[in-house]
Write an enzyme that holds these catalytic residues in place. Structure first.
Site, PDB file in Angstrom:
ATOM      1  N   LYS A 127       0.773  -1.253   0.027  1.00 36.14           N
ATOM      2  CA  LYS A 127      -0.001   0.133   0.166  1.00 36.14           C
ATOM      3  C   LYS A 127       0.772   1.225  -0.056  1.00 36.14           C
ATOM      4  O   LYS A 127       0.360   2.076  -0.814  1.00 36.14           O
ATOM      5  CB  LYS A 127      -0.892  -0.062   1.188  1.00 36.14           C
ATOM      6  CG  LYS A 127      -2.242  -0.631   0.991  1.00 36.14           C
ATOM      7  CD  LYS A 127      -3.339   0.154   0.211  1.00 36.14           C
ATOM      8  CE  LYS A 127      -4.607  -0.433   0.123  1.00 36.14           C
ATOM      9  NZ  LYS A 127      -5.336   0.320  -0.904  1.00 36.14           N
ATOM     10  N   ARG A 128       2.101   1.292   0.797  1.00 37.23           N
ATOM     11  CA  ARG A 128       2.759   2.540   0.656  1.00 37.23           C
ATOM     12  C   ARG A 128       3.276   2.872  -0.525  1.00 37.23           C
ATOM     13  O   ARG A 128       3.875   3.969  -0.775  1.00 37.23           O
ATOM     14  CB  ARG A 128       3.764   2.245   1.718  1.00 37.23           C
ATOM     15  CG  ARG A 128       5.066   1.382   1.519  1.00 37.23           C
ATOM     16  CD  ARG A 128       5.828   1.136   2.771  1.00 37.23           C
ATOM     17  NE  ARG A 128       6.828  -0.191   2.363  1.00 37.23           N
ATOM     18  CZ  ARG A 128       8.136   0.168   1.708  1.00 37.23           C
ATOM     19  NH1 ARG A 128       8.047   1.268   1.234  1.00 37.23           N
ATOM     20  NH2 ARG A 128       8.834  -0.905   1.462  1.00 37.23           N
TER      21      ARG A 128
END
Length: 464
Positions: free
Chosen positions: A244-245
């Protein structure tokens, strides 16, 4: 031989980018050879599989345009078939009942760790000629284990990684049916690939360790072996596992973020595969060109800037009416005033060269669909005495000028010449008064799209 490939996701979450690329390559390989592409939902993990995840997979495939020829098939609907095969394997002696408890298995592993050995099932219940098995514990339900060969190697020619060899001594007798009778992942995959006549298994390289086990089971069943191709991972730009980052991971986050499916397909196709120096190509070209000879065995890196560049290209190539259809609901969510406003098709035509996503296009288009609220400090800076006189002259000319871009451009130049001003001295205050912002496309194009009535109304109210 008819090429038959499959995409077989587990519905325990969204369709992620790695899965989407696997689906794309499996689809393209089948299309390249005029074969069939099968969608199979591997939903035997009952606790984690959800209808929402199934729908997310189907929606992702549909958005990407990866049409399947058969399916979707669901493993939970094939339980009778799996049990039938397991029963036959036990009868044939290629599988057997194991009554070890969890406590006994834990103790077994602990003894092996203490002795510095590789932890694996020690074959307590494996039937062998002349071997006496322990008494069956009363009331205990067994698992079923596959009787893996104890000697030799498993070797296959991986279509991406080349020759891979795994010693059978590294593989223990894996469980193919749990105590409640439900079959396990590696077993269901084998039976499905056999029954569905899959010729090429294309999947991520996190499955490499499953392949020798599956090959041994297929051999025990007397089933033909498919060819295997294990695709390298997709990493983030920093070389770490994609997460997700690094941005969106679910495929269905991308249409929401304003990406076009053709851009995503083009981009995913280039993650680990190439065709010379070609960067931009259609689905049809990709299917025509796709093979494993030009696959990289190294991990691919996801580059958002490259995706944005591609998306910009496809936005510029997209029909303006289609872009307007995609932009309209986004404008409505932004509170756009679309009634009695500039034509949206003409607006997207003006703006689409400048944006990387449909969302950016909607944001840019808002200058035509909201009331301007220019910053007072900017007005003070740009609305000088010289420009004010020119603006009043400009308003007067707007009353009579023929309303098209060329005529408005000529009129603007005439006003500038008459007042001995440079373009920014007139264009900047015009932009502020009409749109509330300093950055816009050509001021003549903006004025033309707003229309005579809106331009006169906004300028007169500001200059009165």
């Amino acid at each position: 031989m008819i090429v038959r490939t499959r995409f077989a996701p587990s519905p325990t979450g969204f369709l992620h980018l790695g899965g989407a690329r696997t689906a794309l390559f499996s689809w393209a390989y089948a299309r390249h050879f005029g074969g069939q592409f099968i969608l199979r939902i591997e939903d035997t993990d009952v606790e984690r599989s959800t209808p929402e995840a199934v729908q997310a997979i189907i929606d992702g495939m549909k958005w990407l345009g990866l049409d399947h020829d058969e399916g979707p098939f669901y493993q939970m609907q094939h339980m009778d078939r799996y049990r039938e095969v397991i029963a036959q394997m036990v009868k044939d002696g290629t599988a057997y009942y194991c009554y070890c408890s969890l406590e006994e298995l834990d103790a077994m592993r602990e003894r092996q760790r203490t002795a510095g050995e590789h932890t694996r099932y020690d074959g307590t219940w494996r039937p062998e000629p002349g071997k006496t098995l322990p008494p069956v514990p009363e009331g205990r339900h067994p698992v079923v284990r596959f009787k893996n060969p104890e000697e030799g190697d498993v070797t296959w020619e991986d279509q991406v990684k080349g020759t891979i060899t795994i010693s059978n001594q590294e593989l223990d007798d894996l469980i193919i049916a749990r105590q409640d009778g439900t079959p396990t992942y590696n077993f269901c995959v084998v039976v499905d690939d056999w029954d569905m006549r899959i010729t090429h298994v294309i999947r991520g390289d996190d499955h490499v360790n499953n392949t020798p086990r599956q090959i041994n089971i297929l051999k025990a069943l007397g089933a033909p072996l498919p060819l295997y191709a294990h695709l390298p991972m997709i990493l983030g730009g920093d070389g770490e596992k994609l997460s997700k980052r690094h941005g969106a991971v679910s495929v269905m986050e991308y249409p929401e973020a304003g990406y076009l499916p053709d851009a995503m397909v083009n981009y995913l196709a280039r993650l680990g595969w190439s065709h010379g120096d070609d960067e931009i190509f259609s689905r049809e070209q990709f299917c025509q060109w796709f093979d494993f000879d030009h696959m990289s065995s190294s991990a691919a890196r996801f580059d958002t800037e490259k995706l944005n560049w591609l998306n910009n290209h496809y936005i510029r190539q997209t029909d303006n009416a289609e872009l307007a259809r995609l932009v309209r609901p986004r404008l409505e969510r932004l509170g756009a005033q679309l009634e009695n406003a500039p034509d949206l098709i003409q607006v997207v035509e003006l703006l689409k060269e400048r944006v990387n996503t449909i969302n950016e296009l909607a944001d840019a288009a808002m200058l035509f669909y909201r009331q301007p609220q220019p910053d007072a400090a900017l007005l003070e800076k740009h609305l000088t005495a010289e420009s004010l006189d020119a603006l009043k002259n400009y308003v007067s000319n707007c009353e009579t000028v023929e309303w098209n871009k060329d005529a408005i451009s000529a009129m603007t130049k005439a006003v500038l010449a008459e007042h001995k001003l440079k373009m920014p001295q007139l264009a900047m205050p015009l932009r502020l008064l009409l749109t509330g912002q300093l950055q816009t496309p050509s001021i003549d194009a903006v004025v033309t799209l707003f229309g005579r009535d809106t331009v006169l109304s906004r300028l007169k109210s500001s200059l009165s």
